[in-house]
Design an enzyme around this catalytic site. Structure first.
Site, mmCIF file in Angstrom:
data_model
loop_
_atom_site.group_PDB
_atom_site.id
_atom_site.type_symbol
_atom_site.label_atom_id
_atom_site.label_comp_id
_atom_site.label_asym_id
_atom_site.label_seq_id
_atom_site.Cartn_x
_atom_site.Cartn_y
_atom_site.Cartn_z
ATOM 1 N N SER A 185 -16.416 13.321 -27.417
ATOM 2 C CA SER A 185 -17.364 12.463 -26.703
ATOM 3 C C SER A 185 -18.342 13.283 -25.881
ATOM 4 O O SER A 185 -19.010 12.755 -24.993
ATOM 5 C CB SER A 185 -16.609 11.462 -25.813
ATOM 6 O OG SER A 185 -15.771 12.133 -24.891
ATOM 7 N N ALA A 237 -19.943 16.083 -23.283
ATOM 8 C CA ALA A 237 -19.639 16.637 -21.967
ATOM 9 C C ALA A 237 -18.780 15.668 -21.160
ATOM 10 O O ALA A 237 -18.962 14.448 -21.239
ATOM 11 C CB ALA A 237 -20.929 16.949 -21.214
ATOM 12 N N ASN A 291 -25.593 26.409 -23.098
ATOM 13 C CA ASN A 291 -26.054 25.763 -24.329
ATOM 14 C C ASN A 291 -26.683 26.764 -25.284
ATOM 15 O O ASN A 291 -26.472 26.702 -26.496
ATOM 16 C CB ASN A 291 -27.052 24.657 -23.998
ATOM 17 C CG ASN A 291 -26.390 23.459 -23.337
ATOM 18 O OD1 ASN A 291 -25.182 23.437 -23.147
ATOM 19 N ND2 ASN A 291 -27.188 22.469 -22.983
ATOM 20 N N LEU A 350 -23.922 17.182 -26.869
ATOM 21 C CA LEU A 350 -24.026 18.573 -27.292
ATOM 22 C C LEU A 350 -23.167 18.849 -28.515
ATOM 23 O O LEU A 350 -23.568 19.593 -29.418
ATOM 24 C CB LEU A 350 -23.625 19.509 -26.143
ATOM 25 C CG LEU A 350 -23.522 21.003 -26.476
ATOM 26 C CD1 LEU A 350 -24.843 21.554 -26.981
ATOM 27 C CD2 LEU A 350 -23.034 21.782 -25.259
ATOM 28 N N GLU A 358 -30.274 19.129 -27.379
ATOM 29 C CA GLU A 358 -29.466 20.329 -27.143
ATOM 30 C C GLU A 358 -28.822 20.782 -28.446
ATOM 31 O O GLU A 358 -28.683 20.013 -29.387
ATOM 32 C CB GLU A 358 -28.362 20.037 -26.111
ATOM 33 C CG GLU A 358 -28.858 19.642 -24.739
ATOM 34 C CD GLU A 358 -27.739 19.236 -23.798
ATOM 35 O OE1 GLU A 358 -28.011 19.110 -22.587
ATOM 36 O OE2 GLU A 358 -26.591 19.041 -24.261
#
Length: 277
Positions: A64, A66, A97, A122, A155
């Site tokens: 899911s 961060a 990242n 991300l 990202e």
């Protein structure tokens, strides 16, 4: 952050297996856990005995993204000092990242994802960098890139990878409007290579079947040739991907310095703002 508990690493034949093992939080990852994921992918990259690096999960979600509650604890930064604030967001988010994205797109082995459930944020960007992607036969499997919902920008290079893998129309819908892309469409488009006929409560069987698929598909093939072919294929798009990664990092940093994502993460964590889920 604990290897062997939060994220598992093992070698099976010529496959390095990395397992996200935080089902109680839907495999959401905090800063340190994302860094651990990166270090384990690097370890797999340096293992001379393997051909594949397989990333799989436990529970209902692949990831899911961060850990929102964990992120909300990191907002106590001195906003009265511009230099320290810039340093803080560079160190804790944007540089992380860039590091993770580089690790994934520069990976020498065949990078494989086994989607046992939804993938968000991300982690969706990281999955889109994988060479081969499998999914469990569950209508709840989807990808979600909710960056516009969070006051962020794309990202993990996803500003390039979704465009190249899904096409402009679907990429725009997913990125500009933060709409989920479900497994049926992902199969139709060709984002997912194969859908396995298991239910959401059969994740162990699914993961074992993916491993068997990889081992069987590489029988009688020359590993060195496979890896060389990957490098040739990657040379077609690597410069574009590197350029997008740089833009995502710089523009993303500006968002943090404007305090847009901080406020939206806080509202989501306190349930004052509805998440795109």
């Amino acid at each position: 952050m604990t290897e062997g508990r939060d994220i598992l690493y093992e070698i099976h034949d010529k496959v390095a297996i990395i397992t996200l093992n935080l089902p109680q939080v839907y495999n959401s990852l905090n800063n340190d856990q994302y860094l651990l994921l990166g270090k384990l992918v690097e370890r797999a990259n340096d293992n001379n005995s393997t051909l594949f690096t397989l990333i799989q999960s436990t529970g209902k979600y692949f990831s899911s993204g961060a850990n929102v509650k964990d992120i909300s604890l990191d907002f106590n930064v001195d906003v009265n000092n511009d230099l320290e604030e810039t340093k803080y967001w560079l160190n804790n988010f944007t540089s992380r990242n860039a590091y993770l994205t580089h690790i994934f797109y520069s990976h020498k082995k065949i990078l494989v994802g086994a989607l046992n459930g939804p993938c968000i944020g991300l982690t969706t960007g990281l999955v889109a960098l994988m060479d081969i992607i499998y999914s469990i036969n569950d209508e709840d499997v989807f990808l979600l890139a909710p960056f516009a919902n969070l006051g962020l920008v794309t990202e993990g290079g996803i500003g390039y990878t979704l465009l190249s893998r899904l096409g402009l129309s679907y990429a725009n819908e997913a990125l500009l409007l933060s709409k989920p892309i479900h497994v049926k469409r992902l199969l139709q488009i060709g984002f997912i290579n194969k859908n396995f006929q298991f239910k959401s409560n059969q994740v162990d069987q699914f993961n074992k079947s993916v491993l068997k698929e990889l081992l069987n598909s590489s029988i009688n093939l020359e590993s060195e040739s496979i890896l060389d072919i990957k490098e040739i294929i990657k040379s077609n798009y690597l410069k574009d991907l590197e350029s997008i990664n740089s833009k995502e990092i710089i523009i993303g940093l500006k968002k943090w310095l404007k305090h847009l994502p901080q406020e939206r993460f806080k509202k989501i964590a306190s349930k004052n703002l509805k998440h795109k889920l």
